[in-house]
Scaffold this motif. Sequence first.
Motif, PDB file in Angstrom:
ATOM      1  N   LEU A 115       0.855  -1.192   0.000  1.00  0.00           N
ATOM      2  CA  LEU A 115       0.000   0.000   0.000  1.00  0.00           C
ATOM      3  C   LEU A 115       0.887   1.236   0.000  1.00  0.00           C
ATOM      4  O   LEU A 115       1.747   1.382   0.868  1.00  0.00           O
ATOM      5  N   LEU A 122      -1.798  -1.062  -4.139  1.00  0.00           N
ATOM      6  CA  LEU A 122      -2.930  -0.222  -3.763  1.00  0.00           C
ATOM      7  C   LEU A 122      -2.406   1.167  -3.483  1.00  0.00           C
ATOM      8  O   LEU A 122      -1.332   1.316  -2.898  1.00  0.00           O
ATOM      9  N   VAL A 159      -3.476   5.146  -2.067  1.00  0.00           N
ATOM     10  CA  VAL A 159      -4.395   6.159  -1.553  1.00  0.00           C
ATOM     11  C   VAL A 159      -3.754   7.522  -1.781  1.00  0.00           C
ATOM     12  O   VAL A 159      -2.645   7.781  -1.317  1.00  0.00           O
ATOM     13  N   CYS A 189     -14.107  10.852  -7.680  1.00  0.00           N
ATOM     14  CA  CYS A 189     -14.252   9.515  -7.086  1.00  0.00           C
ATOM     15  C   CYS A 189     -15.729   9.156  -7.022  1.00  0.00           C
ATOM     16  O   CYS A 189     -16.591  10.035  -7.055  1.00  0.00           O
ATOM     17  N   TRP A 234     -13.341   5.605  -4.711  1.00  0.00           N
ATOM     18  CA  TRP A 234     -12.564   4.947  -5.761  1.00  0.00           C
ATOM     19  C   TRP A 234     -12.488   5.872  -6.973  1.00  0.00           C
ATOM     20  O   TRP A 234     -13.480   6.481  -7.372  1.00  0.00           O
ATOM     21  N   GLY A 272      -7.281  -0.144  -8.041  1.00  0.00           N
ATOM     22  CA  GLY A 272      -6.412   0.013  -6.874  1.00  0.00           C
ATOM     23  C   GLY A 272      -6.187   1.431  -6.410  1.00  0.00           C
ATOM     24  O   GLY A 272      -5.520   1.657  -5.405  1.00  0.00           O
ATOM     25  N   TYR A 325      -7.404   5.040  -4.927  1.00  0.00           N
ATOM     26  CA  TYR A 325      -8.442   5.719  -4.151  1.00  0.00           C
ATOM     27  C   TYR A 325      -7.948   7.121  -3.773  1.00  0.00           C
ATOM     28  O   TYR A 325      -6.752   7.388  -3.829  1.00  0.00           O
ATOM     29  N   ALA A 350      -9.801   0.202  -0.328  1.00  0.00           N
ATOM     30  CA  ALA A 350      -8.716  -0.219  -1.213  1.00  0.00           C
ATOM     31  C   ALA A 350      -8.300  -1.652  -0.885  1.00  0.00           C
ATOM     32  O   ALA A 350      -8.067  -2.469  -1.775  1.00  0.00           O
ATOM     33  N   PRO A 380     -11.935  -4.294  -1.758  1.00  0.00           N
ATOM     34  CA  PRO A 380     -12.886  -3.641  -2.658  1.00  0.00           C
ATOM     35  C   PRO A 380     -14.200  -4.403  -2.805  1.00  0.00           C
ATOM     36  O   PRO A 380     -15.242  -3.790  -3.074  1.00  0.00           O
TER      37      PRO A 380
END
Lengths: 87, 425
Positions: free
Chosen positions: B11, B113, B115, B272, B277, B282, B284, B320, B323
């Motif tokens: 991540l 993933l 973020v 989003c 998302w 993957g 976010y 994430a 999902p």
Amino acid sequence: MSITQVMIEGTGGAADLRTEKTMKCVTVDFDKCTGLGICESLAPDFFEVNDDGELIVLKETISDGELQEVEEAVAGCPTEALKIVDA
Amino acid sequence: MSQADVDPRRLVVVGASLAGLRAVEAARKTGFTGEIVLIGAEDHLPYDRPPLSKAFLAAADDSGELPEVPWFRTEETMREELGVDVRLGQPATALDTEARTVTVGDEQIPYDLLVIATGAHARLLPGAEGLDGVHPLRTLDDSLAVRDKLEAGARTVVIGAGFIGSELASTARKRGLEATIVEALPTPLVRATGHEMGAAIASLHELNGTTLRCGVGVASIEGDGKVERVVLADGTTIEADLVVVGIGVIPSVGWLEGSGLMIDSTIGGIVCDENLWTGVPGVYAAGDVASWMNPTLGERQRMENWTAAAEQGAAAARNALDPENAKAYGTVPYFWSDWYDVRIQFVGSPDADEVLLVDGDPAAGGRWVALYRRGDRLIGALTVNGQTEIMKYRVQIMKGGSWDDALAFAEKRRIAHAEKFAASV
Ligand SMILES: Cc1cc2nc3c(=O)[nH]c(=O)nc-3n(C[C@H](O)[C@H](O)[C@H](O)COP(=O)(O)OP(=O)(O)OC[C@H]3O[C@@H](n4cnc5c(N)ncnc54)[C@H](O)[C@@H]3O)c2cc1C
Ligand code: SF4
């Protein structure tokens, strides 16, 4: 009563997960709390801010069904004043 | 933990502030054992921004100590307890969603993933660069610089009568310094609270000795090396040692150019869905940088407040990581602001058909409550010194409560409050 899974670090493997019974309570650190009230909107049965902007704890003991809303209140508090502890 | 238990996924979180930190913490809380990399452009570990225009700028206490930096976590907690590879001091400059990498310096950091929590940065006033004493107020470094000037007794001019500028002016007044706010629009705070209430809140400035000049632009900021005066479009000159520019923020999406992520052309930020998302596998987004569909109000929004950044950070990481069980993030927006000795709180949306004052009188100061109606529904509430009222309305809005019920409730509260007040005098 709530059932919590306690992870013991260091010894390795799935056997580390054991189940333990504990009562949970919510505590407020009043030195940190600034009365913003986010906790009240997330868990109104537990918290209320009074006219003077001070937080009143309406009840402390948390039942199984209430744990999630109190956890959200703890996470939502901008001053990190709330904690859930084992009674 | 044995090797076999370690989640093979990595991540990556870009943006090491509130939303980014909450993403990391939520990931660990759900039991994620994989690698986490946190990338932050600032040299600092995550810290809390709201105090930067409030308590952190206060004068020294009796023992001569200035307020401490509002760090969220120590470096040890970040690395040891949360097990995060923290990379500070360099921004991410590109995202390749095909190769699944983020570029930082010459390095391509791979992710499974991602973020994105790069927040927003202060809008600057063109032409004022290079003058000492002219500052935005977004980062810890900004706040430290502003505090130095306040300590030196600076005559303060704030450009922009938004919340942050207003808090700064109020802090300067508390220190006994001269403060003037200049606002280009005829009424301040319209976007956040609507027309009627914007003017009412702004009246707090005059009540507390801050000069507020609305409807007049800034012609120039002048000085020799350091700022000396602000010249307004109508020719007025205001002497100043400190000019704080509080004219809003811009979502930090520049580094995503060419990544294929969609940027919202009206409210800014990364587009989003309800689950935060971006539509790219993957990837976010969370916090001030995210434009998302808020199912609670049925509106596409981009928040610039603490509560949403904290909650979205956590929600984006959880979605994430899992999902298939993604949960929509819905909220009744909430922000607060502290001016002078007054606490302003707002819940919901200011985009209303009607705004009604249901308790108190802004002209008289003290406490007041206003409600916002959309159709037959309660959609927003504003309180000034109404700490015990505000969250009750947040709960009503959350539940989709009706306007009539809200009015009846407000009337009950008003009477109860008046009786309590009568009993106390
Ligand atoms: C002075 C001040 C007072 C405030 N007061 C209040 C208040 O009273 N109530 C309230 O509700 N809200 C308040 N806010 C707003 C609140 O602080 C923000 O909504 C919140 O900080 C948003 O968090 P975030 O993590 O989304 O973004 P940010 O806090 O903006 O953090 C984003 C981080 O990402 C970093 N970054 C940007 N681009 C990159 C890149 N390319 N690579 C790596 N890192 C990058 C930035 O350097 C920054 O550290 C205030 C904000 C300020 C500045
Ligand atoms: S959210 Fe935190 S700061 Fe706010 S009233 Fe609750 S405990 Fe106090």
